[in-house]
Design a protein around this motif. Structure first.
Motif, PDB file in Angstrom:
ATOM      1  N   LYS A  40      24.144  24.949  63.713  1.00 54.50           N
ATOM      2  CA  LYS A  40      23.048  25.301  64.176  1.00 54.50           C
ATOM      3  C   LYS A  40      23.086  26.703  65.224  1.00 54.50           C
ATOM      4  CE  LYS A  40      22.174  20.375  64.806  1.00 54.50           C
ATOM      5  NZ  LYS A  40      21.811  19.464  65.830  1.00 54.50           N
ATOM      6  N   MET A  41      24.143  27.019  65.319  1.00 52.26           N
ATOM      7  CA  MET A  41      24.293  28.139  66.276  1.00 52.26           C
ATOM      8  C   MET A  41      23.981  29.416  65.405  1.00 52.26           C
ATOM      9  SD  MET A  41      27.634  27.405  68.418  1.00 52.26           S
ATOM     10  CE  MET A  41      28.078  25.919  69.499  1.00 52.26           C
ATOM     11  N   THR A  42      23.472  30.259  66.273  1.00 52.35           N
ATOM     12  CA  THR A  42      23.557  31.809  65.654  1.00 52.35           C
ATOM     13  C   THR A  42      24.916  32.590  65.551  1.00 52.35           C
ATOM     14  OG1 THR A  42      23.501  33.016  67.919  1.00 52.35           O
ATOM     15  CG2 THR A  42      21.429  32.129  66.758  1.00 52.35           C
ATOM     16  N   PRO A  43      24.902  33.519  64.611  1.00 52.65           N
ATOM     17  CA  PRO A  43      26.500  34.134  64.566  1.00 52.65           C
ATOM     18  C   PRO A  43      26.891  34.675  66.006  1.00 52.65           C
ATOM     19  CG  PRO A  43      25.108  34.851  62.519  1.00 52.65           C
ATOM     20  CD  PRO A  43      24.211  33.984  63.745  1.00 52.65           C
ATOM     21  N   ASP A  44      26.003  35.261  66.889  1.00 59.12           N
ATOM     22  CA  ASP A  44      26.620  35.652  67.982  1.00 59.12           C
ATOM     23  C   ASP A  44      27.143  34.285  69.072  1.00 59.12           C
ATOM     24  OD1 ASP A  44      25.835  38.282  67.692  1.00 59.12           O
ATOM     25  OD2 ASP A  44      23.762  38.036  68.737  1.00 59.12           O
ATOM     26  N   GLN A  45      26.531  33.363  68.807  1.00 57.93           N
ATOM     27  CA  GLN A  45      26.884  32.257  69.626  1.00 57.93           C
ATOM     28  C   GLN A  45      28.163  31.735  68.965  1.00 57.93           C
ATOM     29  OE1 GLN A  45      23.519  29.846  68.758  1.00 57.93           O
ATOM     30  NE2 GLN A  45      22.852  29.779  71.153  1.00 57.93           N
ATOM     31  N   GLN A  46      28.521  31.766  67.720  1.00 67.65           N
ATOM     32  CA  GLN A  46      29.467  31.382  67.211  1.00 67.65           C
ATOM     33  C   GLN A  46      30.959  32.310  67.498  1.00 67.65           C
ATOM     34  OE1 GLN A  46      28.383  31.325  62.849  1.00 67.65           O
ATOM     35  NE2 GLN A  46      28.214  29.079  62.822  1.00 67.65           N
ATOM     36  N   ARG A  47      30.565  33.620  67.443  1.00 68.14           N
ATOM     37  CA  ARG A  47      31.604  34.471  67.859  1.00 68.14           C
ATOM     38  C   ARG A  47      31.960  34.206  69.554  1.00 68.14           C
ATOM     39  NH1 ARG A  47      28.696  38.060  64.485  1.00 68.14           N
ATOM     40  NH2 ARG A  47      27.278  38.846  66.033  1.00 68.14           N
ATOM     41  N   ASN A  48      30.893  33.931  70.348  1.00 66.76           N
ATOM     42  CA  ASN A  48      31.227  33.825  71.483  1.00 66.76           C
ATOM     43  C   ASN A  48      32.272  32.371  71.575  1.00 66.76           C
ATOM     44  OD1 ASN A  48      31.031  34.078  74.463  1.00 66.76           O
ATOM     45  ND2 ASN A  48      29.632  32.466  74.284  1.00 66.76           N
ATOM     46  N   ILE A  49      31.831  31.490  70.806  1.00 64.80           N
ATOM     47  CA  ILE A  49      32.707  29.956  70.755  1.00 64.80           C
ATOM     48  C   ILE A  49      33.861  30.567  70.464  1.00 64.80           C
ATOM     49  CG2 ILE A  49      32.903  27.958  69.792  1.00 64.80           C
ATOM     50  CD1 ILE A  49      30.848  27.970  71.976  1.00 64.80           C
TER      51      ILE A  49
END
Length: 86
Positions: A40-49
């Protein structure tokens, strides 16, 4: 300006699905919430994770090295003599 994403960011899962004492997966270092909401996360959120996971891994590795050095020092103090094998 946001960069266009041509490829999806793959899950960092490595198939070691066990939780450590801090609640992070031992394989990928994600929290339960991060694992369950990955799709459900955006690519920016995934990179941050992924960035957070790397920080967690490095912190855990440093802590482990410090613990082993401390144990070796404690052993040295008890023995009172330099080890022949160090």
């Amino acid at each position: 300006m946001e960069q266009l994403e041509f490829f999806s960011i793959p899950s960092p899962c490595v198939g070691v699905c066990q939780v450590n004492e801090r609640g992070y997966c031992k394989g990928c270092m994600r929290s339960r919430e991060e694992r369950f909401n990955w799709q459900k996360m955006t690519p920016d959120q995934q990179r941050n994770i992924i960035r957070l996971c790397r920080q967690r891994y490095l912190r855990m590795k440093r802590r482990s090295q410090q613990d082993s050095q401390s144990a070796a020092q404690d052993e040295q103090d008890v023995i009172g003599q330099q080890s022949l094998f160090d």
